[in-house]
Design a protein around this motif. Structure first.
Motif, PDB file in Angstrom:
ATOM      1  N   VAL A  33      -4.780   1.859   3.134  1.00 35.90           N
ATOM      2  CA  VAL A  33      -5.537   1.660   1.898  1.00 35.90           C
ATOM      3  C   VAL A  33      -6.269   2.943   1.531  1.00 35.90           C
ATOM      4  CG1 VAL A  33      -7.299   0.259   0.763  1.00 35.90           C
ATOM      5  CG2 VAL A  33      -5.820  -0.772   2.497  1.00 35.90           C
ATOM      6  N   LEU A  34      -6.888   3.581   2.519  1.00 36.42           N
ATOM      7  CA  LEU A  34      -7.608   4.835   2.301  1.00 36.42           C
ATOM      8  C   LEU A  34      -6.662   5.914   1.785  1.00 36.42           C
ATOM      9  CD1 LEU A  34     -10.229   6.443   2.564  1.00 36.42           C
ATOM     10  CD2 LEU A  34      -9.654   6.860   4.964  1.00 36.42           C
ATOM     11  N   ARG A  35      -5.481   6.006   2.386  1.00 33.88           N
ATOM     12  CA  ARG A  35      -4.522   7.017   1.929  1.00 33.88           C
ATOM     13  C   ARG A  35      -4.112   6.770   0.487  1.00 33.88           C
ATOM     14  NH1 ARG A  35       1.743   7.925   3.717  1.00 33.88           N
ATOM     15  NH2 ARG A  35       1.737   5.691   3.239  1.00 33.88           N
ATOM     16  N   GLY A  52      -4.686  15.371  -1.232  1.00 35.87           N
ATOM     17  CA  GLY A  52      -3.563  15.469  -0.312  1.00 35.87           C
ATOM     18  C   GLY A  52      -3.952  15.005   1.080  1.00 35.87           C
ATOM     19  N   THR A  53      -3.153  14.140   1.673  1.00 37.36           N
ATOM     20  CA  THR A  53      -3.436  13.617   3.007  1.00 37.36           C
ATOM     21  C   THR A  53      -2.197  13.730   3.888  1.00 37.36           C
ATOM     22  OG1 THR A  53      -2.753  11.361   2.467  1.00 37.36           O
ATOM     23  CG2 THR A  53      -5.057  11.931   2.043  1.00 37.36           C
ATOM     24  N   GLN A  54      -2.435  13.614   5.171  1.00 35.59           N
ATOM     25  CA  GLN A  54      -1.353  13.452   6.135  1.00 35.59           C
ATOM     26  C   GLN A  54      -1.721  12.275   7.028  1.00 35.59           C
ATOM     27  OE1 GLN A  54      -0.185  16.997   8.223  1.00 35.59           O
ATOM     28  NE2 GLN A  54       0.198  18.142   6.357  1.00 35.59           N
ATOM     29  N   LEU A  55      -0.906  11.240   6.986  1.00 39.05           N
ATOM     30  CA  LEU A  55      -1.169  10.024   7.748  1.00 39.05           C
ATOM     31  C   LEU A  55      -0.497  10.120   9.107  1.00 39.05           C
ATOM     32  CD1 LEU A  55      -2.342   7.164   7.848  1.00 39.05           C
ATOM     33  CD2 LEU A  55      -0.223   6.351   6.815  1.00 39.05           C
ATOM     34  N   LEU A  56      -1.282   9.946  10.160  1.00 40.02           N
ATOM     35  CA  LEU A  56      -0.775  10.036  11.520  1.00 40.02           C
ATOM     36  C   LEU A  56      -0.648   8.669  12.177  1.00 40.02           C
ATOM     37  CD1 LEU A  56      -2.834  13.141  12.689  1.00 40.02           C
ATOM     38  CD2 LEU A  56      -0.546  13.085  11.702  1.00 40.02           C
ATOM     39  N   MET A 113       0.821  -1.208   0.000  1.00 40.11           N
ATOM     40  CA  MET A 113       0.000   0.000   0.000  1.00 40.11           C
ATOM     41  C   MET A 113       0.856   1.260   0.000  1.00 40.11           C
ATOM     42  SD  MET A 113      -3.065  -0.766  -0.402  1.00 40.11           S
ATOM     43  CE  MET A 113      -3.925  -2.331  -0.487  1.00 40.11           C
ATOM     44  N   ILE A 114       1.949   1.230   0.729  1.00 40.26           N
ATOM     45  CA  ILE A 114       2.867   2.370   0.689  1.00 40.26           C
ATOM     46  C   ILE A 114       3.427   2.532  -0.720  1.00 40.26           C
ATOM     47  CG2 ILE A 114       5.103   3.221   1.516  1.00 40.26           C
ATOM     48  CD1 ILE A 114       4.437   1.958   4.223  1.00 40.26           C
ATOM     49  N   GLY A 115       3.768   1.406  -1.358  1.00 39.30           N
ATOM     50  CA  GLY A 115       4.280   1.474  -2.716  1.00 39.30           C
ATOM     51  C   GLY A 115       3.257   1.958  -3.724  1.00 39.30           C
ATOM     52  N   ALA A 116       1.972   1.731  -3.442  1.00 38.99           N
ATOM     53  CA  ALA A 116       0.907   2.145  -4.360  1.00 38.99           C
ATOM     54  C   ALA A 116       0.445   3.574  -4.113  1.00 38.99           C
ATOM     55  CB  ALA A 116      -0.279   1.196  -4.236  1.00 38.99           C
ATOM     56  N   THR A 117       1.035   4.253  -3.135  1.00 40.92           N
ATOM     57  CA  THR A 117       0.623   5.620  -2.786  1.00 40.92           C
ATOM     58  C   THR A 117       1.518   6.630  -3.486  1.00 40.92           C
ATOM     59  OG1 THR A 117      -0.080   4.837  -0.602  1.00 40.92           O
ATOM     60  CG2 THR A 117       0.198   7.219  -0.887  1.00 40.92           C
ATOM     61  N   PRO A 118       1.002   7.343  -4.464  1.00 37.67           N
ATOM     62  CA  PRO A 118       1.833   8.348  -5.146  1.00 37.67           C
ATOM     63  C   PRO A 118       2.071   9.562  -4.252  1.00 37.67           C
ATOM     64  CG  PRO A 118      -0.414   8.472  -5.949  1.00 37.67           C
ATOM     65  CD  PRO A 118      -0.364   7.290  -5.023  1.00 37.67           C
ATOM     66  N   LEU A 119       3.150  10.242  -4.508  1.00 36.56           N
ATOM     67  CA  LEU A 119       3.433  11.490  -3.797  1.00 36.56           C
ATOM     68  C   LEU A 119       2.637  12.611  -4.459  1.00 36.56           C
ATOM     69  CD1 LEU A 119       5.081  13.012  -1.662  1.00 36.56           C
ATOM     70  CD2 LEU A 119       6.868  13.332  -3.390  1.00 36.56           C
ATOM     71  N   VAL A 120       1.687  13.175  -3.723  1.00 37.08           N
ATOM     72  CA  VAL A 120       0.827  14.227  -4.270  1.00 37.08           C
ATOM     73  C   VAL A 120       1.487  15.571  -4.003  1.00 37.08           C
ATOM     74  CG1 VAL A 120      -1.484  15.243  -4.244  1.00 37.08           C
ATOM     75  CG2 VAL A 120      -1.188  12.793  -3.836  1.00 37.08           C
ATOM     76  N   THR A 121       2.159  16.097  -5.005  1.00 33.09           N
ATOM     77  CA  THR A 121       2.869  17.368  -4.828  1.00 33.09           C
ATOM     78  C   THR A 121       1.959  18.568  -5.053  1.00 33.09           C
ATOM     79  OG1 THR A 121       3.594  17.232  -7.135  1.00 33.09           O
ATOM     80  CG2 THR A 121       5.083  16.353  -5.464  1.00 33.09           C
TER      81      THR A 121
END
Length: 290
Positions: free
Chosen positions: A190-192, A201-205, A158-166
């Motif tokens: 998964v949600l992120r 854009g998200t911030q995961l805590l 899931m981390i690998g499937a999460t693009p960096l939203v610049t």
């Protein structure tokens, strides 16, 4: 043959059976006691093993391996354009991941999870493949170590499937976290991933976030929304969301997952049960293009 069997993690008798029944053995060997496998022969066997782990029958796996156009590459995971339709089926993915996980083969498990995420998408893969696999493992008391290994593989995928939203569609981020007391919150990741793929854009805590830390994060970031995931039935909605400060702009509050009781949530909190619905709702409310 013994060295090839060790490499594949199968018995030498299995290799002999595959050769006798399906013709997937050393193609250039001569009669005699020793059977010599060329690199292309080993590559075909690896392809067959990968197909077996994905849930197809031995005959189908052998047919795929023998018909592959690139056996000499030693492919470790089957390429999208070469996969037979059976391998793309969700139930086959469940079977394959279960087999690899039960064998505690972290490499193959990781490959199969990543392939399923890539083929199906993060939401469909979670609902149709990964959640059933983890649910089945969690239902057996002796599979804790297997479940933990699969969870780590899913987390990495899931981390690998999460693009960096610049450049996000939303000017203010969406804060994501897990409810206090739940140390593992894979659906948050998964949600992120799904929101990031939609340009949100998200911030995961992370999981198990104390209410005071959530309140502090809201004050620091001025988010557009806060989504807190809970998997297990619980009370405490007022405790989790009650300390979230009111800001000049409206902060949307979402109680995500099956663990929330609707009558225990403050009035300004909206309950979102499934991941797909949560993504649609959050995107509609905070993700309008600027």
């Amino acid at each position: 043959m013994a060295a090839v069997a060790r490499r594949l993690g199968v018995a030498p008798a299995t290799l002999r059976t595959w050769d006798r029944r399906y013709g997937i053995g050393p193609r250039g060997h001569t009669t005699g006691r020793h059977r010599r496998y060329a690199p292309a022969d080993v590559a075909r066997l690896e392809l067959m093993q990968q197909a077996l782990l994905r849930g197809v029958t031995p005959a189908e796996a052998a047919g795929y391996a023998l018909s592959s156009r690139r056996p000499a590459e030693g492919v470790r995971i089957i390429a999208q354009r070469d996969r037979p339709p059976d391998i793309l089926d969700r139930s086959a993915s469940v079977v394959g991941i279960n087999r690899a996980a039960t064998a505690m083969d972290a490499v193959v498990t990781q490959q199969l999870v990543e392939a399923a995420v890539r083929d199906l998408g993060v939401l469909a893969c979670w609902d149709g493949v990964l959640a059933p696999v983890l649910g089945a493992l969690g239902g057996h008391g002796g599979c804790v170590e297997v479940a933990r290994m699969v969870e780590e593989c899913v987390l990495a995928a899931m981390i690998g499937a999460t693009p960096l939203v610049t450049v996000a569609r939303n000017p203010h981020p969406v804060l994501l976290c897990g409810v206090p007391g739940e140390r593992r919150a894979l659906p948050v990741y998964v949600l992120r991933a799904a929101l990031a793929q939609a340009g949100i854009g998200t911030q995961l805590l992370g999981p198990d976030l104390p209410p005071a830390a959530l309140a502090a994060a809201v004050r620091r970031t001025g988010p557009a929304a806060v989504a807190v995931w809970s998997a297990r039935a619980r009370r405490g909605g007022a405790e989790v969301f009650g300390g979230v400060p009111r800001t000049r702009q409206r902060v949307r509050l979402f109680a995500c997952g099956p663990g929330w009781l609707a009558d225990d949530l403050p009035g300004r909190v909206e309950r979102l049960d499934g991941l797909a619905g949560a993504v649609r709702r959050i995107e509609a409310l905070v993700g309008a293009p600027r």
